[in-house]
Design an enzyme around this catalytic site. Structure first.
Site, mmCIF file in Angstrom:
data_model
loop_
_atom_site.group_PDB
_atom_site.id
_atom_site.type_symbol
_atom_site.label_atom_id
_atom_site.label_comp_id
_atom_site.label_asym_id
_atom_site.label_seq_id
_atom_site.Cartn_x
_atom_site.Cartn_y
_atom_site.Cartn_z
ATOM 1 N N LYS A 55 0.767 -0.752 -0.102
ATOM 2 C CA LYS A 55 -0.226 -0.097 0.326
ATOM 3 C C LYS A 55 1.221 1.332 -0.025
ATOM 4 C CE LYS A 55 -1.799 1.410 3.756
ATOM 5 N NZ LYS A 55 -1.370 2.973 4.009
ATOM 6 N N ASP A 65 -6.736 1.102 0.945
ATOM 7 C CA ASP A 65 -6.373 1.617 2.052
ATOM 8 C C ASP A 65 -7.825 0.443 3.370
ATOM 9 O OD1 ASP A 65 -8.567 3.093 2.282
ATOM 10 O OD2 ASP A 65 -7.583 4.599 3.070
#
Length: 268
Positions: free
Chosen positions: A171, A189
Site C-alpha cells: 500500500k 486501504d
C-alpha cells in the site's frame, strides 16, 4: 391358635410411592398437551450483488471526476522523500494527526541525510503523538540510511525497491508511486476496500486482490486519480458505520443492499 404376627409397619414414604396417581394408567403421569411453537425467528442476511457492469463503472468515475477534477492527497509533504515518510507514519493513524507531527519535523529534516543527522530519539520526540511512534521512528531512520547507501538519497521509482524498505508495504509503495511519480496505482486501504466491496466495483476478500481487480477494471483515463476519489468517498460519504447514502452522488448506481435513509427529525 398361634398368635397372629403383627402387620409390618409401612413408612409414610413407601405409602406415598405405592399410592396410585389419579387419572393415570399404571401409575404413569398424564401426557402433557403438545407445546405450541412460536414463530420461527430468522435473521436478514444481505446477498452480495454482482459487481457493476463496465458502463456503470465508467459513469461512477465520471461523476467522481466532475465533483473533484484534480483530487489531492490529504497528507502534507514537500518532496518524494517526505511523502514516503508521511505514508509510513500514517499506518494506523489519521492523516490529520500525521500532518500535525510532520509539519515541524519536515521543516528541519526533509532529506534522508538530515533525518539521520536528527537521530532516532529526536524523531521519536516529533512523532510521539502518533500511534506506534517507537517502531515508526526506527523505521524512518532505517529507511533513510538505506536510501543513502543504496539509492544515493533518492526515493526509488520501482515497487520492488520500495517494498523492501522498513515500514513499507504494498500500500505504501503504491501511494508513493502514484502521488510522487504519477504511476496509475490504486493503493487499497480500509476505505477503498469497503467502497469497492460495497458498490461493488470489484469484490475480493483481501486488499491485494481488490487492488489487482481495480487496476484491471478502472478505465485508463480515471486510473491515475482513482485512489484519491475512492479514499475520499469512503472517508466522507461511504463511511463504515453509517454510509451517507441520501447525499451520495453515485447512490443510484450503487448496488449496496443496505442503503441508509434520510433521518427525519423528531418533532418536540
Amino acid at each position: 391358635m398361634p398368635p397372629k404376627k403383627p402387620a409390618p409397619r409401612v413408612s409414610e414414604t413407601e405409602r406415598r410411592r405405592s399410592k396410585p396417581v389419579v387419572g393415570t394408567v399404571s401409575g404413569k403421569k398424564p401426557a402433557q398437551p403438545g407445546a405450541t411453537l412460536g414463530p420461527v425467528l430468522t435473521g436478514h442476511v444481505d446477498t452480495v450483488p454482482a459487481p457493476v457492469d463496465d458502463d456503470t463503472l465508467i459513469a461512477i468515475f465520471e461523476r467522481l471526476h466532475e465533483a473533484d477534477p484534480e483530487p489531492r492527497s490529504e497528507l502534507q509533504y514537500l518532496n518524494p522523500y517526505t511523502l514516503l515518510v508521511a505514508v509510513v507514519l500514517s499506518a494506523q493513524a489519521t492523516d490529520k494527526s500525521v500532518n500535525l507531527a510532520t509539519e515541524p519535523l519536515f521543516a528541519i529534516a526533509d532529506t534522508p541525510q538530515k533525518m539521520l543527522d536528527l537521530g532516532e530519539e529526536r524523531v521519536r520526540h516529533f512523532i510521539r503523538t502518533i500511534g506506534l511512534f517507537n517502531t515508526k521512528a526506527k523505521n524512518v531512520i532505517a529507511l533513510s540510511r538505506i536510501l543513502l547507501e543504496r539509492h544515493g538519497g533518492e526515493v526509488p521509482r520501482e515497487a520492488a525497491d520500495l517494498e523492501v524498505l522498513p515500514g513499507v508495504g504494498t500500500k505504501t509503495a503504491s501511494v508513493v508511486l502514484n502521488v510522487a511519480f504519477g504511476v496509475p496505482r490504486i493503493a487499497v486501504d480500509t476505505h477503498i476496500f469497503r467502497v469497492s466491496n460495497r458498490v461493488p466495483l470489484f469484490s475480493a476478500p483481501t486488499t491485494d486482490k481488490v487492488q489487482a481487480g481495480l487496476e484491471a477494471r478502472v478505465p485508463e483515463p480515471y486510473r491515475l486519480n482513482a485512489h484519491h476519489w475512492l479514499i475520499l468517498h469512503g472517508r466522507y460519504t461511504c463511511k463504515a458505520r453509517r454510509p451517507d447514502c441520501p447525499r451520495c452522488r453515485i447512490a443510484d448506481l450503487c448496488r449496496y443492499p443496505s442503503k441508509t435513509m434520510e433521518l427525519t427529525p423528531i418533532s418536540a
